[in-house]
Design an enzyme around this catalytic site. Structure first.
Site, mmCIF file in Angstrom:
data_model
loop_
_atom_site.group_PDB
_atom_site.id
_atom_site.type_symbol
_atom_site.label_atom_id
_atom_site.label_comp_id
_atom_site.label_asym_id
_atom_site.label_seq_id
_atom_site.Cartn_x
_atom_site.Cartn_y
_atom_site.Cartn_z
ATOM 1 N N CYS A 109 35.421 2.800 -16.140
ATOM 2 C CA CYS A 109 34.049 3.123 -16.535
ATOM 3 C C CYS A 109 33.749 2.743 -17.979
ATOM 4 C CB CYS A 109 33.782 4.613 -16.326
ATOM 5 S SG CYS A 109 34.678 5.684 -17.482
ATOM 6 N N TYR A 125 42.406 -11.982 -32.595
ATOM 7 C CA TYR A 125 42.759 -11.504 -33.926
ATOM 8 C C TYR A 125 43.455 -12.614 -34.721
ATOM 9 C CZ TYR A 125 41.431 -6.918 -32.108
ATOM 10 O OH TYR A 125 40.737 -5.874 -31.564
ATOM 11 N N CYS A 150 42.339 5.512 -13.200
ATOM 12 C CA CYS A 150 41.242 5.032 -14.043
ATOM 13 C C CYS A 150 40.220 4.307 -13.175
ATOM 14 C CB CYS A 150 41.794 4.090 -15.107
ATOM 15 S SG CYS A 150 40.548 3.125 -15.972
ATOM 16 N N LYS A 164 32.902 0.350 -5.545
ATOM 17 C CA LYS A 164 33.059 1.447 -4.583
ATOM 18 C C LYS A 164 34.529 1.829 -4.426
ATOM 19 C CE LYS A 164 31.907 2.908 0.121
ATOM 20 N NZ LYS A 164 31.271 4.158 -0.345
ATOM 21 N N ALA A 215 24.613 27.296 0.547
ATOM 22 C CA ALA A 215 25.127 28.514 -0.085
ATOM 23 C C ALA A 215 24.006 29.539 -0.212
ATOM 24 C CB ALA A 215 25.716 28.179 -1.448
#
Length: 658
Positions: A346, A174, A343, A430, A457
């Site tokens: 991603c 910046y 976190c 991972k 199930a």
């Protein structure tokens, strides 16, 4: 006390902080349309202060809305009328014992004409930032001095609003960073050329703030200690700058890295190891006595504690960690580390903000939506809910329902929880997926969720539980495209590779697809000694990989000997070859032993029809209805579980024609 260094008091200047944890500035898009503080923004920061963090640095705040914006919805402090909003924000944070700084900012050449009403962007010199692609206008000397005053007055307004200090944003490419860097500062006046001249803009800002706000008003500077650009700022130059800043009265150095040309070093993908940037702070500590703040993929309390214990930094800044879990500090100090929602890098939060949405988080649905999800309404009577599928969506559903007082059973046909997350094999990535699996698995134990592994199930088993509702979180299956030869014996999908249904050693393998899983599979096959060609074709999962991350992955694959083809599509698979076509429809044949498709996933929902015949309230969530991302699965599970009573009432009303 757990983590004695992390939770001991610290000082920045004469300001005492209750611990060594810092939430750094991160854009949220929670700002109002004119740059004003909103109730949603206050709730977002308040929750992080309530969670125990010692210092919160409010997101980058422009001191020049006319030419300095870095985001469409950016907080402003360039006029007095913004003081009351900042004051309300400061009051909300400080009542929990946290301190609050505001990060004052000007984007310079890293703005764009679309953000500033079509005007030409400005910079120290007319050097184009390639990431922006617009040539800036060189600021006149008079304009530079006016900007110095705008920074100073921004700080004055912050102090008037009750803010405890300011951080001057001199990093990430910046405007201030542009003055500091020889790559972007080619001026011939007093603000360019020599080291002292390139420092002058920042020096005058710091001295002016100290003069107007008092010597005891803390001023920190965020620096890109390494720009990771040829000819740009490096560690040795930053050491000289840090010494200089200490001499002129700066109270702390916040050691960051990168510019828009090296964006992957500012906001890291899953491939970066925890704490990779700490060495930058460590280097600055060798030359200054003022505190140094470190930042960059710090997720684990024990890891953070060791950084401090080893003297590598004085404060720990965690940005996305605070988005993922606002109670990170509280959980750490109370010894509830397993409950920390870490976190996973991603980049979803960054993508949402850059796409002009409000900030969102893949693993924490409430982030940016704190006023929408204020409390978990308790069920009025003891009810049971069955969930089929133990992936991230199913587990998040179970977590929220349990917090609401429901009894929950998860049926998982596999031997472990986690679903598709278990298929990630690249070690660094991972690790992050394991963080997520471990968090949710621990929550299942903590909340007494009945988890039945290795169990299908059946209708009868679910009926025996007399469920109030059933959630189908059966996930997704790999996409195999509909083309000739897709059923041949030499055709496989990425699960076959990950689950080692077939051993690939010394084979000629073509991988077709794109995205993180595809690139991971390709690398894995190459490392196993195969002759691998990647035919990179557009996929939905591939579109989610940022350009810098893709470039890094390409480099790694090429280093592993992978041939990458980007201008052809697969037309047909044959027993010993693959037929490919280019953009003109011209076909050719590539010899191959095996073909692996890694093109993403499609919904796997085999139970819905039969379940609806036997149960009144059946809900399909996550990949089973909308495949392709952890974000969708967790959000869908959270939201439907949060409003389950309303969903059931709506279904009942519909059934009786109301």
């Amino acid at each position: 006390m757990n983590y004695p260094r992390l939770f001991e008091e610290g000082r920045i200047g004469k300001l005492t902080l209750k611990n060594r944890l810092v939430m750094p500035g991160m854009g949220t898009n929670l700002v109002g349309p004119d740059g004003e503080v909103t109730d949603h923004q206050i709730a977002y920061y308040e929750e992080r202060a309530k969670g125990g963090t010692g210092l919160i640095i409010v997101e980058f705040t422009t001191i020049d809305n006319e030419l300095g914006k870095g985001l469409l919805n950016q907080l402003r402090i360039d006029e007095d009328r913004f003081i009351p909003g900042i004051q309300r924000l400061a009051n909300a944070v400080k009542k929990y014992g946290a301190k609050i700084f505001v990060q004052i900012h000007h984007a310079g050449r890293q703005s764009n004409s679309g953000l500033i009403g079509g005007k030409q962007i400005v910079a120290p010199s007319p050097v184009t930032c390639k990431a922006v692609g617009e040539e800036p206008r060189e600021l006149t000397t008079v304009e530079v001095k006016e900007l110095v005053n705008k920074f100073i007055m921004g700080a004055v307004r912050c102090k008037t609003a009750g803010v405890d200090g300011v951080e001057v944003h001199g990093a990430h490419g910046y405007l201030i960073n542009q003055f500091l860097s020889p790559n972007s500062n080619r001026r011939n006046d007093e603000y360019g050329g020599s080291f002292e001249n390139r420092m002058r803009f920042l020096k005058e800002i710091v001295l002016g703030i100290k003069e107007k706000c008092g010597q005891d008003f803390p001023v920190t500077v965020r620096l890109s200690v390494d720009e990771f650009e040829d000819g740009g700022i490096d560690i040795e130059q930053s050491k000289e700058m840090s010494r200089y800043l200490e001499e002129i009265g700066v109270d702390a150095i916040h050691a960051s890295a990168g510019t828009y040309h090296s964006m992957d070093k500012i906001i890291e993908s899953p491939m970066f190891e925890q704490g990779w940037r700490v060495y930058l702070a460590e280097e600055m500590k060798t030359v200054v006595d003022i505190p140094v703040i470190t930042v960059g993929v710090i997720r684990d309390p024990a890891f953070a504690e060791k950084i401090l214990a080893d003297g590598r930094a004085d404060f720990i800044a965690m940005g996305r960690s605070h988005i993922a879990d606002p109670e990170w500090a509280k959980k750490a100090i109370e010894g509830r580390e397993q409950e920390i929602r870490k976190c996973i890098n991603c980049l979803h939060c960054i993508k949402t903000v850059m796409n002009l949405s409000h900030l969102q988080c893949s693993v924490n649905v409430r982030a940016g939506r704190e006023l929408e999800f204020t409390e978990f309404r308790q069920t009025e009577e003891k009810r049971h809910v069955t969930i089929v599928g133990g992936g991230p969506g199913g587990m998040e559903t179970a977590r929220v329902l349990s917090l609401k007082g429901y009894d929950v059973t998860i049926f998982e046909k596999d031997s472990k929880l986690g679903g598709q997350l278990n298929l990630v094999t690249a070690p660094v990535s991972k690790e992050k997926m394991n963080w997520m699996i471990d968090y949710h698995s621990n929550e299942m134990k903590r909340l007494n969720v009945d988890v039945r592994l290795n169990t299908v199930a059946t209708i009868d088993e679910v009926k025996a539980l007399n469920p109030y509702a059933v959630f189908l979180a059966t996930g997704a299956k790999p996409i195999v495209p509909d083309l000739a030869g897709n059923d041949l014996a030499n055709v496989w999908d990425y699960e076959d590779v990950y689950l080692k249904r077939k051993e690939f050693v010394g084979q000629k393998v073509i991988v077709v697809g794109s995205g993180m899983v595809c690139y991971s599979v390709t690398s894995q096959l190459a490392k196993a000694g195969n002759d691998v060609t990647l035919i990179d074709v557009p996929t939905e999962t591939g579109s989610k990989v940022t350009a810098p991350t893709k470039a890094m992955l390409y480099k790694r694959m090429k280093n592993a000997g992978v041939e990458i083809v980007t201008d052809k599509n697969v037309a047909e698979v044959r027993p010993n070859s693959v037929v490919v076509e280019d953009e003109l429809g011209i076909s050719s044949e590539l010899a191959v032993d095996h073909v692996v498709f890694a093109m993403g996933t499609e919904s796997y929902n085999p139970l819905e029809a039969s379940y609806r015949e036997h149960f009144d309230n059946v809900f399909v969530i996550g990949d089973a209805i909308n495949p392709g991302s952890i974000t969708n699965a967790i959000r869908d599970g959270f939201e439907k579980a949060y409003v389950i009573e309303d969903l059931v009432v709506k279904k009942v009303a519909a059934s009786i024609g109301v």
